[in-house]
Design an enzyme around this catalytic site. Structure first.
Site, PDB file in Angstrom:
ATOM      1  CG  ASP A  11      34.758   4.926 103.501  1.00  0.00           C
ATOM      2  OD1 ASP A  11      34.737   4.254 102.438  1.00  0.00           O
ATOM      3  OD2 ASP A  11      35.617   5.650 103.955  1.00  0.00           O
ATOM      4  CG  HIS A  48      34.482   8.458 100.461  1.00  0.00           C
ATOM      5  ND1 HIS A  48      34.430   7.685  99.467  1.00  0.00           N
ATOM      6  CD2 HIS A  48      35.349   7.642 101.276  1.00  0.00           C
ATOM      7  CE1 HIS A  48      35.082   6.554  99.360  1.00  0.00           C
ATOM      8  NE2 HIS A  48      35.597   6.491 100.638  1.00  0.00           N
ATOM      9  CG  HIS A  85      34.671   2.273  98.318  1.00  0.00           C
ATOM     10  ND1 HIS A  85      35.733   2.482  97.865  1.00  0.00           N
ATOM     11  CD2 HIS A  85      34.429   2.795  99.571  1.00  0.00           C
ATOM     12  CE1 HIS A  85      36.382   3.351  98.556  1.00  0.00           C
ATOM     13  NE2 HIS A  85      35.756   3.634  99.733  1.00  0.00           N
ATOM     14  CG  HIS A 137      37.449   1.730 107.231  1.00  0.00           C
ATOM     15  ND1 HIS A 137      36.085   1.884 106.724  1.00  0.00           N
ATOM     16  CD2 HIS A 137      38.217   2.474 106.278  1.00  0.00           C
ATOM     17  CE1 HIS A 137      36.319   2.083 105.427  1.00  0.00           C
ATOM     18  NE2 HIS A 137      37.554   2.519 105.298  1.00  0.00           N
TER      19      HIS A 137
HETATM   20 ZN   LIG Z   1      36.081   4.561 101.449  1.00  0.00          ZN
END
Ligand SMILES: [Zn+2]
Length: 328
Positions: A249, A245, A88, A272
């Site tokens: 990311d 969101h 973030h 991720h």
């Molecule tokens: Zn995040």
């Protein structure tokens, strides 16, 4: 509405003055004090763990230093010193146009603050940024690269306007299938992505805590979902805050390229791990990226007949992003 053009800054930028944060880490639950300092051209974003011995402190924010992607993005240096949940903050620095900064941190995890990038954006904006001597280089996507991991996949495509299209599909009907497409024109990051918060499911909280994760998570920094409802009394900041969101990311993870990308990224059910694998794939594929200055980019955008082509291709690819029942 007239097409806005992205802002291609000609030179690298840094903050005018240091900014300070204190807060707890989402996973460790531990407090960390953090100061983001201005840094010379060519530094990139560096983390400096001031609580470990000198000589082992510096962790460069670079894709090659990604050491764990299970819940957040963790960076480690060759001495094994790490910093967690960088995504973030990295997205905020990229969104604010900061190329060079030293992030001094006393602790192993970036403070969660409110679970979004907005507190970092506000702090950087409160001191402002300045241009530096070195021309900024952009990583221009020249070839399509695609990867998949299980039910997740990502495709990068050439485009003269940087942007992302992200879709998610969760079984809980409070989230469900969501898709967002963001072109990173001036102000778009701040208005459309920066304030989207991280989220989690009540059913996952106890198992995660039992294994030492999500120890700092609370309704102050996480949107909590339980059987079709949002638990947080304040509700959502966007009807589709969850997918926004995920886009945030993705941008944070993409900034580990070390240069701003120019192209479009389509990602379905990104994680991720997927984001990090996409970076590796882009860098491994020959001629997938070309580094250009802002001056080169003006020529590229002007001569790039691929805009229409891109839209057709993106449409075809987006059609493949179909909701799958029970997909999560
Ligand atoms: Zn995040």
């Amino acid at each position: 509405m007239p097409q806005q053009t992205p802002e291609y800054q000609t030179h690298e930028r840094t903050l005018n003055r240091p900014v300070h944060f204190v807060g707890i880490g989402l996973h460790s639950g531990r407090s960390a004090a953090m100061v983001i300092h201005p840094a010379p051209s060519g530094t990139g974003i560096q983390f400096e763990r001031v609580d470990v011995a000198p000589g082992k402190r510096i962790i460069q924010a670079h894709w090659s230093n990604v050491s764990d992607t299970r819940l957040c993005t963790v960076l480690s240096n060759p001495m094994g010193v790490s910093v967690a949940t960088v995504e973030h903050l990295m997205a905020a620095l990229a969104g604010c146009g900061v190329d060079n900064a030293v992030v001094q941190i006393r602790g192993s995890e970036v403070p969660a603050v409110d679970g979004s990038a907005m507190p970092f954006v506000r702090m950087v904006e409160s001191v402002g940024t300045r241009a530096q001597s070195r021309p900024r280089h952009y990583a221009v996507i020249r070839r399509t690269v695609e990867i998949s991991i299980g039910d997740s996949y990502a495709v990068v495509l050439p485009d003269s306007v940087p942007g992302v299209t992200v879709s998610i599909n969760f079984a809980d009907r409070a989230v469900g299938y969501q898709k967002c497409r963001i072109e990173l024109t001036p102000g778009a990051f701040n208005s459309d992505l920066a304030s989207a918060r991280t989220f989690g499911f009540l059913a996952d909280v106890q198992p995660m805590r039992a294994s030492g994760r999500a120890l700092g998570a609370s309704l102050d920094n996480t949107v909590l979902v339980n059987h079709g409802s949002v638990v947080n009394p304040e509700g959502l900041r966007f009807a589709d805050e969850f997918v926004r969101h995920k886009a945030l990311d993705l941008l944070g993870d993409m900034s580990l390229l070390g240069a701003r990308f120019v192209g479009h990224i389509l990602a379905h059910r990104p994680s991720h791990r997927l984001n990090s694998s996409l970076l590796v794939a882009m860098l491994s594929e020959q001629n997938a990226l070309e580094y250009m200055t802002a001056a080169d980019l003006l020529g590229y955008a002007g001569s790039h007949g691929g805009r229409t082509n891109f839209r057709r291709r993106a449409h075809t690819l987006a059609a493949l992003v179909n909701p799958v029942r029970g997909d999560r």
